[in-house]
Write a protein that holds these residues in place. Sequence first.
Motif, PDB file in Angstrom:
ATOM      1  N   LEU A 195       0.836  -1.194   0.000  1.00  0.00           N
ATOM      2  CA  LEU A 195       0.000   0.000   0.000  1.00  0.00           C
ATOM      3  C   LEU A 195       0.873   1.247   0.000  1.00  0.00           C
ATOM      4  CD1 LEU A 195      -2.857   1.221   0.243  1.00  0.00           C
ATOM      5  CD2 LEU A 195      -2.686   0.933   2.733  1.00  0.00           C
ATOM      6  N   ASP A 196       0.633   2.145  -0.920  1.00  0.00           N
ATOM      7  CA  ASP A 196       1.367   3.404  -0.986  1.00  0.00           C
ATOM      8  C   ASP A 196       1.184   4.176   0.313  1.00  0.00           C
ATOM      9  OD1 ASP A 196       2.698   5.603  -2.767  1.00  0.00           O
ATOM     10  OD2 ASP A 196       0.949   6.575  -1.838  1.00  0.00           O
ATOM     11  N   GLN A 197       2.282   4.714   0.843  1.00  0.00           N
ATOM     12  CA  GLN A 197       2.211   5.378   2.147  1.00  0.00           C
ATOM     13  C   GLN A 197       1.343   6.630   2.123  1.00  0.00           C
ATOM     14  OE1 GLN A 197       6.419   5.690   3.135  1.00  0.00           O
ATOM     15  NE2 GLN A 197       6.261   3.890   4.450  1.00  0.00           N
ATOM     16  N   GLN A 198       1.403   7.386   1.044  1.00  0.00           N
ATOM     17  CA  GLN A 198       0.542   8.558   0.944  1.00  0.00           C
ATOM     18  C   GLN A 198      -0.927   8.139   0.897  1.00  0.00           C
ATOM     19  OE1 GLN A 198       1.427  12.070   0.884  1.00  0.00           O
ATOM     20  NE2 GLN A 198      -0.776  12.106   1.297  1.00  0.00           N
ATOM     21  N   LYS A 199      -1.222   7.068   0.149  1.00  0.00           N
ATOM     22  CA  LYS A 199      -2.606   6.581   0.080  1.00  0.00           C
ATOM     23  C   LYS A 199      -3.083   6.111   1.457  1.00  0.00           C
ATOM     24  CE  LYS A 199      -3.561   7.090  -4.325  1.00  0.00           C
ATOM     25  NZ  LYS A 199      -4.629   8.035  -4.774  1.00  0.00           N
ATOM     26  N   PHE A 200      -2.193   5.416   2.188  1.00  0.00           N
ATOM     27  CA  PHE A 200      -2.582   4.966   3.521  1.00  0.00           C
ATOM     28  C   PHE A 200      -2.841   6.168   4.426  1.00  0.00           C
ATOM     29  CE2 PHE A 200      -1.321   3.767   7.905  1.00  0.00           C
ATOM     30  CZ  PHE A 200      -2.441   2.994   8.193  1.00  0.00           C
ATOM     31  N   TYR A 201      -1.994   7.178   4.323  1.00  0.00           N
ATOM     32  CA  TYR A 201      -2.203   8.390   5.122  1.00  0.00           C
ATOM     33  C   TYR A 201      -3.539   9.040   4.767  1.00  0.00           C
ATOM     34  CZ  TYR A 201      -1.783  13.160   6.819  1.00  0.00           C
ATOM     35  OH  TYR A 201      -2.021  14.356   7.436  1.00  0.00           O
ATOM     36  N   ASP A 202      -3.824   9.158   3.481  1.00  0.00           N
ATOM     37  CA  ASP A 202      -5.073   9.795   3.048  1.00  0.00           C
ATOM     38  C   ASP A 202      -6.291   9.070   3.620  1.00  0.00           C
ATOM     39  OD1 ASP A 202      -3.561  11.587   1.604  1.00  0.00           O
ATOM     40  OD2 ASP A 202      -3.859  10.562  -0.323  1.00  0.00           O
ATOM     41  N   ILE A 203      -6.176   7.756   3.731  1.00  0.00           N
ATOM     42  CA  ILE A 203      -7.297   6.966   4.246  1.00  0.00           C
ATOM     43  C   ILE A 203      -7.352   7.028   5.770  1.00  0.00           C
ATOM     44  CG2 ILE A 203      -8.197   4.607   4.484  1.00  0.00           C
ATOM     45  CD1 ILE A 203      -6.929   4.110   1.650  1.00  0.00           C
ATOM     46  N   SER A 204      -6.250   6.672   6.423  1.00  0.00           N
ATOM     47  CA  SER A 204      -6.280   6.532   7.875  1.00  0.00           C
ATOM     48  C   SER A 204      -6.416   7.871   8.599  1.00  0.00           C
ATOM     49  CB  SER A 204      -5.011   5.818   8.364  1.00  0.00           C
ATOM     50  OG  SER A 204      -5.151   5.408   9.704  1.00  0.00           O
ATOM     51  N   SER A 205      -5.900   8.931   7.994  1.00  0.00           N
ATOM     52  CA  SER A 205      -6.000  10.249   8.628  1.00  0.00           C
ATOM     53  C   SER A 205      -7.437  10.751   8.666  1.00  0.00           C
ATOM     54  CB  SER A 205      -5.121  11.260   7.893  1.00  0.00           C
ATOM     55  OG  SER A 205      -5.581  11.470   6.565  1.00  0.00           O
ATOM     56  N   LYS A 206      -8.313  10.118   7.888  1.00  0.00           N
ATOM     57  CA  LYS A 206      -9.727  10.487   7.873  1.00  0.00           C
ATOM     58  C   LYS A 206     -10.613   9.354   8.413  1.00  0.00           C
ATOM     59  CE  LYS A 206      -9.162  13.634   3.967  1.00  0.00           C
ATOM     60  NZ  LYS A 206      -7.681  13.519   3.966  1.00  0.00           N
ATOM     61  N   ALA A 207      -9.954   8.357   8.991  1.00  0.00           N
ATOM     62  CA  ALA A 207     -10.680   7.209   9.528  1.00  0.00           C
ATOM     63  C   ALA A 207     -10.372   7.075  11.022  1.00  0.00           C
ATOM     64  CB  ALA A 207     -10.296   5.945   8.762  1.00  0.00           C
ATOM     65  N   SER A 208     -10.734   5.951  11.592  1.00  0.00           N
ATOM     66  CA  SER A 208     -10.634   5.772  13.040  1.00  0.00           C
ATOM     67  C   SER A 208      -9.199   5.638  13.546  1.00  0.00           C
ATOM     68  CB  SER A 208     -11.444   4.546  13.479  1.00  0.00           C
ATOM     69  OG  SER A 208     -11.029   3.393  12.760  1.00  0.00           O
ATOM     70  N   GLY A 209      -8.239   5.463  12.634  1.00  0.00           N
ATOM     71  CA  GLY A 209      -6.841   5.382  13.041  1.00  0.00           C
ATOM     72  C   GLY A 209      -6.173   6.735  13.214  1.00  0.00           C
ATOM     73  N   GLN A 210      -6.911   7.808  12.964  1.00  0.00           N
ATOM     74  CA  GLN A 210      -6.337   9.148  13.037  1.00  0.00           C
ATOM     75  C   GLN A 210      -5.828   9.457  14.440  1.00  0.00           C
ATOM     76  OE1 GLN A 210      -7.532  12.082  14.702  1.00  0.00           O
ATOM     77  NE2 GLN A 210      -5.900  13.333  13.847  1.00  0.00           N
ATOM     78  N   SER A 211      -4.665  10.123  14.515  1.00  0.00           N
ATOM     79  CA  SER A 211      -4.117  10.599  15.789  1.00  0.00           C
ATOM     80  C   SER A 211      -3.178  11.760  15.496  1.00  0.00           C
ATOM     81  CB  SER A 211      -3.344   9.490  16.510  1.00  0.00           C
ATOM     82  OG  SER A 211      -2.137   9.191  15.814  1.00  0.00           O
ATOM     83  N   TRP A 212      -2.771  12.471  16.558  1.00  0.00           N
ATOM     84  CA  TRP A 212      -1.796  13.562  16.411  1.00  0.00           C
ATOM     85  C   TRP A 212      -0.505  13.020  15.807  1.00  0.00           C
ATOM     86  CZ3 TRP A 212       3.119  14.836  17.959  1.00  0.00           C
ATOM     87  CH2 TRP A 212       3.470  16.186  17.875  1.00  0.00           C
ATOM     88  N   SER A 213      -0.115  11.812  16.217  1.00  0.00           N
ATOM     89  CA  SER A 213       1.121  11.220  15.706  1.00  0.00           C
ATOM     90  C   SER A 213       1.072  11.021  14.198  1.00  0.00           C
ATOM     91  CB  SER A 213       1.393   9.879  16.397  1.00  0.00           C
ATOM     92  OG  SER A 213       1.701  10.077  17.756  1.00  0.00           O
TER      93      SER A 213
END
Length: 297
Positions: A195-213
């Motif tokens: 999984l492309d890291q930018q794609k994972f960020y785009d998904i998880s940063s707007k999903a339940s895995g989001q955090s300040w980290s």
Amino acid sequence: MATIGFIGLGNMGSGMCANLVKAGHNVRAFDLNPDAVARAESAGADGVDSAAAAVTDADAVVTMLPAGKHVRAVYETDVFETAAPGTLMMDCSTIDVDTAKAVGKLAAAKGFLFVDSPVSGGVAAADAGTLTFMVGGPEEAFQRAEEFLSIMGKAVIHAGDAGTGQAAKICNNMLLAITMIGTSEAFALAEKLGLDQQKFYDISSKASGQSWSMTSYCPVPGPVETSPANRGYQPGFATAMMLKDLKLAMDAAAASGATTPLGAQSEALYAMFDNLGGGTADFSGIYKLLDGSWKGD
């Protein structure tokens, strides 16, 4: 305009000192490192050659020191013996709760107003004046300290009695370590799964895995422009400092009987990273340990 004695001009203290100067205060600055004093002078502070000279006739005192033993020594040897009764004292170091309580109790007995006021935000926030202060101490001391702490930070929160500022700091940083490790593990696994890291960020940063980290301090290069991952993991907030805070948290957990298995595992992982040469890297560099790419650089 107040006269402020500032003791401890390291990576954090230098920026904090400069912001007090910018606000129009007369700051007397001291550090054991002459170069640090010279930097404070270049920012407009008056460099002095001792802690006692910094606090003589000062309206307020700010300390930013490495550990509890340094805080106790400076206050007992220099500050309490030199400052005028009623002087406001703000210790912004991150130290153990018991020392913060002890210094606060001694300050009150000697007629001083004292708060333990550790910070969150790192070097960039210290320079920008956008730190968060977690403040422990009497209400009267907090009310006076808020005026000065607000110059150096965007949020100044009264946590409660003496020592609670330190309690809040070590609990917060334990949580930060846990979430940074979890975020790093998730990115490392995503990459292994193709999984492309930018794609994972785009998904998880707007999903339940989001955090300040993830969204403010992403541990992989690319997604968050201002994160240390985009400048070779230069701190920031160094791994050695995170490890120090985790040790404080684990000591406090043992003393209070708290159960902190994830905190203990985080301490072990950061100790491993430190032992492998990562102590001066930003703590988000734990990603490189977890994805197998750390080479001790």
